[in-house]
Write a protein that holds these residues in place. Structure first.
Motif, PDB file in Angstrom:
ATOM      1  N   GLY A  11       0.819  -1.210   0.000  1.00 14.96           N
ATOM      2  CA  GLY A  11       0.000   0.000   0.000  1.00 14.96           C
ATOM      3  C   GLY A  11       0.846   1.250   0.000  1.00 14.96           C
ATOM      4  N   ILE A  12       0.516   2.185  -0.887  1.00 14.35           N
ATOM      5  CA  ILE A  12       1.186   3.490  -0.935  1.00 14.35           C
ATOM      6  C   ILE A  12       0.196   4.541  -0.458  1.00 14.35           C
ATOM      7  CG2 ILE A  12       2.260   5.232  -2.403  1.00 14.35           C
ATOM      8  CD1 ILE A  12       3.184   3.041  -4.245  1.00 14.35           C
ATOM      9  N   GLU A  38      -0.853  -6.423  -6.727  1.00 17.34           N
ATOM     10  CA  GLU A  38      -0.423  -6.458  -5.327  1.00 17.34           C
ATOM     11  C   GLU A  38      -0.399  -5.063  -4.708  1.00 17.34           C
ATOM     12  OE1 GLU A  38       2.780 -10.106  -5.238  1.00 17.34           O
ATOM     13  OE2 GLU A  38       3.366  -8.251  -6.246  1.00 17.34           O
ATOM     14  N   LEU A  39      -0.605  -4.051  -5.527  1.00 23.09           N
ATOM     15  CA  LEU A  39      -0.387  -2.659  -5.114  1.00 23.09           C
ATOM     16  C   LEU A  39      -1.712  -1.899  -5.062  1.00 23.09           C
ATOM     17  CD1 LEU A  39       1.521  -0.258  -4.560  1.00 23.09           C
ATOM     18  CD2 LEU A  39       1.783   0.000  -7.030  1.00 23.09           C
ATOM     19  N   THR A  40      -1.876  -1.112  -3.986  1.00 23.06           N
ATOM     20  CA  THR A  40      -3.030  -0.234  -3.837  1.00 23.06           C
ATOM     21  C   THR A  40      -2.539   1.142  -3.401  1.00 23.06           C
ATOM     22  OG1 THR A  40      -4.420  -2.092  -3.143  1.00 23.06           O
ATOM     23  CG2 THR A  40      -5.255   0.129  -2.702  1.00 23.06           C
ATOM     24  N   VAL A  41      -3.076   2.188  -4.018  1.00 22.76           N
ATOM     25  CA  VAL A  41      -2.786   3.571  -3.621  1.00 22.76           C
ATOM     26  C   VAL A  41      -3.944   4.074  -2.774  1.00 22.76           C
ATOM     27  CG1 VAL A  41      -2.474   5.940  -4.429  1.00 22.76           C
ATOM     28  CG2 VAL A  41      -1.338   4.046  -5.629  1.00 22.76           C
ATOM     29  N   PHE A  42      -3.624   4.560  -1.577  1.00 24.62           N
ATOM     30  CA  PHE A  42      -4.617   5.121  -0.668  1.00 24.62           C
ATOM     31  C   PHE A  42      -4.424   6.637  -0.640  1.00 24.62           C
ATOM     32  CE2 PHE A  42      -3.812   0.782   0.664  1.00 24.62           C
ATOM     33  CZ  PHE A  42      -5.093   0.275   0.813  1.00 24.62           C
ATOM     34  N   ILE A 103       4.141   2.113   2.228  1.00 20.47           N
ATOM     35  CA  ILE A 103       5.094   3.026   1.591  1.00 20.47           C
ATOM     36  C   ILE A 103       4.475   4.416   1.547  1.00 20.47           C
ATOM     37  CG2 ILE A 103       6.479   3.462  -0.470  1.00 20.47           C
ATOM     38  CD1 ILE A 103       5.896   0.522  -1.284  1.00 20.47           C
ATOM     39  N   GLN A 104       5.245   5.433   1.917  1.00 23.47           N
ATOM     40  CA  GLN A 104       4.806   6.804   1.687  1.00 23.47           C
ATOM     41  C   GLN A 104       5.156   7.214   0.267  1.00 23.47           C
ATOM     42  OE1 GLN A 104       6.187   9.542   4.664  1.00 23.47           O
ATOM     43  NE2 GLN A 104       4.883   8.679   6.248  1.00 23.47           N
ATOM     44  N   GLN A 166       8.684   6.088   6.634  1.00 24.32           N
ATOM     45  CA  GLN A 166       8.497   6.176   5.195  1.00 24.32           C
ATOM     46  C   GLN A 166       8.097   4.841   4.571  1.00 24.32           C
ATOM     47  OE1 GLN A 166      10.914   7.940   6.803  1.00 24.32           O
ATOM     48  NE2 GLN A 166       9.761   9.806   6.410  1.00 24.32           N
ATOM     49  N   THR A 167       8.631   3.741   5.081  1.00 21.98           N
ATOM     50  CA  THR A 167       8.296   2.444   4.508  1.00 21.98           C
ATOM     51  C   THR A 167       8.583   1.345   5.526  1.00 21.98           C
ATOM     52  OG1 THR A 167       8.844   0.856   2.752  1.00 21.98           O
ATOM     53  CG2 THR A 167      10.563   2.443   3.343  1.00 21.98           C
ATOM     54  N   TYR A 168       7.584   0.493   5.776  1.00 24.70           N
ATOM     55  CA  TYR A 168       7.695  -0.596   6.739  1.00 24.70           C
ATOM     56  C   TYR A 168       7.179  -1.890   6.123  1.00 24.70           C
ATOM     57  CZ  TYR A 168       8.277   2.791  10.595  1.00 24.70           C
ATOM     58  OH  TYR A 168       8.720   3.777  11.426  1.00 24.70           O
ATOM     59  N   ILE A 169       7.778  -3.004   6.543  1.00 24.11           N
ATOM     60  CA  ILE A 169       7.328  -4.328   6.132  1.00 24.11           C
ATOM     61  C   ILE A 169       6.959  -5.108   7.394  1.00 24.11           C
ATOM     62  CG2 ILE A 169       7.934  -6.443   4.896  1.00 24.11           C
ATOM     63  CD1 ILE A 169      10.133  -4.781   3.493  1.00 24.11           C
ATOM     64  N   PHE A 170       5.713  -5.563   7.466  1.00 27.29           N
ATOM     65  CA  PHE A 170       5.203  -6.265   8.643  1.00 27.29           C
ATOM     66  C   PHE A 170       4.827  -7.698   8.283  1.00 27.29           C
ATOM     67  CE2 PHE A 170       3.951  -1.810   9.088  1.00 27.29           C
ATOM     68  CZ  PHE A 170       4.318  -1.502  10.386  1.00 27.29           C
TER      69      PHE A 170
END
Length: 550
Positions: A11-12, A38-42, A103-104, A166-170
């Motif tokens: 997600g961005i 796999e990608l979504t923009v919020f 992701i920002q 700015q960006t994290y993976i959980f």
């Protein structure tokens, strides 16, 4: 819980900016391996969505996928609320995903990041998050240290509050725990004070640090950084999230970023996957050897026309600061008056410097002279040095050390006191050097004075460097090539070379512990040349050759 290939939900988050960055972020994310589905923009608060591919899902706030976790009127969620809702929405959109990546919109990545992370995640159930981005942040034992000059690997951050949201993976199970935690609905905002309005609750990195600490989970950052917190093209320090405050100016930019074209695995050559986390010490690091520059041979290319007084001072400083380095001095004379070359030879003999002279009967231009020197250089690496530049104590040794820190470092330059790109006249440069000085007066541009001020062992990644005093890697010269002689005056030729190097996966660095005094524009003034007109023409030429990203 070791496995080979995670499944992703990416997600961005984006909001209105003075200069939109979303298009570059989306393009970088897709280019490094993630797929559009796999990608979504919020998008929060009418953000500019120009340039997002049509096959990428867009969720426009206040729209949500999962049940809305907040009572918000209007379209503005704010940074923290948008982040928490994004975790919930990604979990709902991708119920099969075991890895959540946030992701920002002003972040871009190195090459091959997806493949690298596919091989590297997840080695331990104790991991709360992993960040591919590492900020320019140092600190004492209470704050935790992000940047480490002597080691590479995955650094565990033990401080209560993180820097860099700015960006994290959980891991998926961690997202479940975070969303179930009371802080995910009752975060008070900045940790130094109470914030009641949901849309003003920011400091989401502090929030993530606090909630993962309470859950007893570990947080890791890759060092060197595999992502960069970007500035808009041609608009340095214009985005608020990069400005910082006080002595922390610029600390949210990655100093040791490996570059956009360099594969992520190149920063961790020889390190086995699944061995970076959960070691007995709780902090898996891989020590890089300190380069031994003792008795290394360095070629120094000095182009000049007349100006014997400057050349004498330049050679004097080289002789004083060479230490154990073995120098090959290549002096390119560009049509000086009779007798100048003999004077330069005599000066070199007086200081015990081996001098090789290339004599041009006429002025062939700065760029051609530099290329003549590069072609004649026999040293391990090559220093390009203007004759109006005077190296400070330890400058050569420190440039050499930083050049060898990473195999894809093309060039390293020092700080200086002129009016250019690397100048301590810029507040952010003083802060990068660890100087808590609002204004510098007196003789601070003298080589020995400036060197005393610049002692912070720290490097900053830059797209371009000025070549007044720049150490070039021999392998980079071979791959990138010589300077483009179409830039006859030399202006913008250094920018062009650095941009070409960047496209080939090389990085350029500013060394904040090295200083060289530079009498900016001296040659132009003495030759009665209008530098401003030449510079404008050179920049037009550069824009044609390297069109700005759109």
């Amino acid at each position: 819980m070791t496995r080979s290939r995670p499944t992703w939900a990416v997600g961005i988050t984006t909001a209105p900016r003075p200069v939109p960055m979303l298009k570059h972020c989306v393009a970088s994310t897709l280019a490094t391996g993630w797929l559009p589905d796999e990608l979504t923009v919020f998008a929060d608060n009418n953000a500019d969505l120009h340039g997002v591919p049509v096959d990428v899902r867009i969720v426009r706030r206040p729209q949500t996928i999962a049940p809305n976790r907040f009572e918000i009127t209007g379209s503005k969620f704010g940074a923290w609320a948008n982040f928490v809702q994004t975790l919930a929405d990604l979990r709902a959109l991708h119920p099969e995903a075991d890895t959540i990546f946030t992701i920002q919109d002003d972040v871009t990545f190195c090459a091959g990041l997806r493949k690298f992370l596919d091989d590297d995640l997840w080695p331990s159930s104790n991991v709360g998050l992993v960040s591919p981005y590492c900020p320019n942040a140092r600190g004492d034992d209470n704050r935790g240290v992000y940047i480490d000059d002597r080691t590479i690997g995955c650094r565990r951050i033990k401080h209560r509050y993180l820097i860099a949201g700015q960006t994290y993976i959980f891991p998926r199970h961690v997202v479940d725990q975070i969303l179930d935690h009371p802080l995910s609905t009752h975060w008070r905002g900045r940790f130094k004070g109470q914030v009641t309005d949901i849309t003003d609750k920011k400091a989401l990195d502090a929030y993530v640090g606090e909630v993962t600490r309470r859950l007893g989970l570990r947080r890791y950052f890759y060092n060197p950084s595999l992502a960069q917190h970007e500035e808009p093209p041609g608009r340095q320090r214009s985005n608020s999230s990069l400005k910082g405050h006080g002595r922390h100016l610029g600390f949210r930019r990655a100093g040791r970023f490996i570059g956009h074209e360099t594969p992520a695995a190149a920063a961790f050559v020889g390190h086995e996957p699944h061995l970076r986390y959960d070691q007995p010490s709780g902090d898996q690091r891989f020590r890089t050897p300190r380069p031994d520059v003792t008795h290394a041979r360095l070629s120094v290319v000095i182009p000049a026309i007349d100006g014997v007084d400057l050349t004498e001072r330049c050679l004097q400083h080289l002789a004083q600061q060479r230490g154990d380095l073995r120098l090959q001095i290549i002096y390119i004379d560009n049509g000086s008056q009779p007798g100048v070359i003999d004077q330069v030879r005599q000066i070199a003999r007086q200081h015990g410097l081996p001098l090789q002279v290339i004599a041009n009967p006429t002025n062939v231009g700065y760029t051609r002279a530099i290329n003549q020197g590069l072609e004649a250089a026999a040293g391990e690496h090559v220093l390009l040095l203007n004759n109006d530049c005077f190296v400070g104590p330890n400058c050569l040794q420190r440039l050499y050390k930083h050049l060898l820190w990473h195999p894809r470092t093309a060039a390293v330059g020092p700080l200086t006191g002129d009016h250019g790109h690397n100048s301590l006249r810029h507040r952010h440069r003083r802060q990068q050097a660890g100087m808590h000085i609002k204004r510098i007066t007196g003789h601070w541009n003298e080589a020995h004075v400036g060197a005393r001020l610049c002692q912070r062992e720290f490097i900053v990644s830059e797209k371009v460097l000025p070549f007044f005093c720049t150490l070039l890697h021999r392998d980079a010269i071979a791959e990138v090539g010589l300077l483009d002689e179409a830039f006859t005056s030399g202006l913008a030729a250094d920018d062009d070379w650095c941009l070409r190097a960047g496209r080939l996966g090389w990085q350029c660095l500013v060394a904040c512990d090295a200083f060289a005094a530079h009498l900016h524009q001296t040659t132009f003034r003495r030759q009665h040349l209008q530098r401003s007109k030449l510079l404008a023409a050179a920049h037009r030429q550069l824009r044609i050759k390297h069109p700005p990203r759109r």
